[in-house]
Design a protein around this motif. Sequence first.
Motif, PDB file in Angstrom:
ATOM      1  N   LEU A 299       0.968  -1.260   0.293  1.00  0.00           N
ATOM      2  CA  LEU A 299       0.132  -0.231  -0.022  1.00  0.00           C
ATOM      3  C   LEU A 299       0.716   0.989   0.299  1.00  0.00           C
ATOM      4  O   LEU A 299       0.716   1.962  -0.212  1.00  0.00           O
ATOM      5  CB  LEU A 299      -0.438  -0.193   1.626  1.00  0.00           C
ATOM      6  CG  LEU A 299      -2.003  -1.292   1.125  1.00  0.00           C
ATOM      7  CD1 LEU A 299      -2.410  -0.821   2.725  1.00  0.00           C
ATOM      8  CD2 LEU A 299      -2.713  -0.752   0.632  1.00  0.00           C
ATOM      9  N   LEU A 300       2.237   0.716  -0.057  1.00  0.00           N
ATOM     10  CA  LEU A 300       2.860   2.157  -0.130  1.00  0.00           C
ATOM     11  C   LEU A 300       3.061   2.861  -1.351  1.00  0.00           C
ATOM     12  O   LEU A 300       3.601   2.241  -2.308  1.00  0.00           O
ATOM     13  CB  LEU A 300       4.691   2.176   0.694  1.00  0.00           C
ATOM     14  CG  LEU A 300       4.245   1.959   2.834  1.00  0.00           C
ATOM     15  CD1 LEU A 300       5.671   1.557   2.690  1.00  0.00           C
ATOM     16  CD2 LEU A 300       3.380   2.766   3.484  1.00  0.00           C
ATOM     17  N   PRO A 301       3.280   3.684  -1.636  1.00  0.00           N
ATOM     18  CA  PRO A 301       3.546   4.476  -2.821  1.00  0.00           C
ATOM     19  C   PRO A 301       5.011   4.841  -2.984  1.00  0.00           C
ATOM     20  O   PRO A 301       5.434   5.024  -2.559  1.00  0.00           O
ATOM     21  CB  PRO A 301       2.755   5.972  -2.587  1.00  0.00           C
ATOM     22  CG  PRO A 301       3.356   6.547  -0.908  1.00  0.00           C
ATOM     23  CD  PRO A 301       2.718   5.125   0.251  1.00  0.00           C
ATOM     24  N   PRO A 302       4.430   4.052  -4.501  1.00  0.00           N
ATOM     25  CA  PRO A 302       5.872   3.854  -5.091  1.00  0.00           C
ATOM     26  C   PRO A 302       6.919   4.873  -5.279  1.00  0.00           C
ATOM     27  O   PRO A 302       8.228   5.391  -4.408  1.00  0.00           O
ATOM     28  CB  PRO A 302       6.211   3.675  -6.035  1.00  0.00           C
ATOM     29  CG  PRO A 302       4.645   2.805  -6.620  1.00  0.00           C
ATOM     30  CD  PRO A 302       3.995   3.934  -5.439  1.00  0.00           C
ATOM     31  N   SER A 303       6.680   6.720  -5.274  1.00  0.00           N
ATOM     32  CA  SER A 303       6.769   7.840  -5.515  1.00  0.00           C
ATOM     33  C   SER A 303       7.248   8.181  -4.068  1.00  0.00           C
ATOM     34  O   SER A 303       8.022   9.745  -3.845  1.00  0.00           O
ATOM     35  CB  SER A 303       6.161   8.833  -6.380  1.00  0.00           C
ATOM     36  OG  SER A 303       5.136   8.424  -5.699  1.00  0.00           O
ATOM     37  N   ALA A 304       6.948   8.160  -2.812  1.00  0.00           N
ATOM     38  CA  ALA A 304       7.214   8.281  -1.614  1.00  0.00           C
ATOM     39  C   ALA A 304       8.417   8.445  -1.113  1.00  0.00           C
ATOM     40  O   ALA A 304       9.446   7.946  -2.152  1.00  0.00           O
ATOM     41  CB  ALA A 304       6.498   7.582  -0.830  1.00  0.00           C
TER      42      ALA A 304
END
Length: 324
Positions: A299-304
């Motif tokens: 669920l963690l955004p790839p761009s974070a």
Amino acid sequence: MDKLQQIKLPIDKEFEEFRRLFDSSLQSSNSLLSEVLSYIKRRNGKMMRPILALLIAKLFGEINDSTLHAALSLELLHTASLVHDDVVDESDKRRGQSSVNAIYNNKVSVLVGDYMLATSLKHSAMTREITIVDLVACLGQNLSEGEIIQLANINASEFSEEVYYDVIRKKTAALFTASAEAGAISVHASDEMMKNARRFGEMIGIAFQIKDDIFDYYSSDEIGKPTGNDMREGKLTLPALYVLNTFDDGEMRKLALRIRSLDASDEEIARFIEYIKVKGGIEYARQAMADYRNKALALLPPSADRTVKDALTAYIDYVIERDK
């Protein structure tokens, strides 16, 4: 650098601000209340839920006063629920330390828990976010409902994983879910971001509780409870539920019902624990934890920001690898 240091690395400064706010919130001019609150402050744990709120806020924006008050509100509500739970469960230990009711009494414990609950609501209002106020209020409802479902399930003749997960979602997971969501709300994250934050917190919370349930099958002074303590309270958790539903053993099912009705001896509980271990209950629960870990990380955004993502990865790994 140990895992806890890595987890707090992106929020080190803000976490210190939170600690100061937490300490200042637990003060009173009343001598008895001040004494009890000071004891609660001294024995407070690693504050995993406020850390999660701060990390999620950092993931989607910049931590602000609203974030700090939201994190404090949830931590106070969590702590109040533990004080009340110890009264309900008649527990004299909490994570290896004497519970408030063991040192003082049930009346003092209930009233101090009520005081902390009121303080929690005060700080939820200080966020100036009505959504967070509603979140805290709903969390209080869920925690109470989860306790009632758990109490009612003691008399059940079925061994339902569905009920087990329902209790978790309304108790342990609800706190992590609310912490993650509050962090996202405090920085005005998008609806999609808030949805993912809620789901992320829920996955972590479920994994956290499964790990706690596994602890019950092993003796440890650090954990602060003997082997089978949950079963002495009539609680059957995931390892036992899996084995009871997988293997058709009438004798053990009868023993499980005796455990639920609080009629089993310590020797019977020890025999039941050994049976669950031999039949693979612990392995099943550990695999479930790993599955929830992977669902959370997806669920963690790839761009974070990489530092924040690494901290959140370390966070959930800590949850499932901790030894107390």
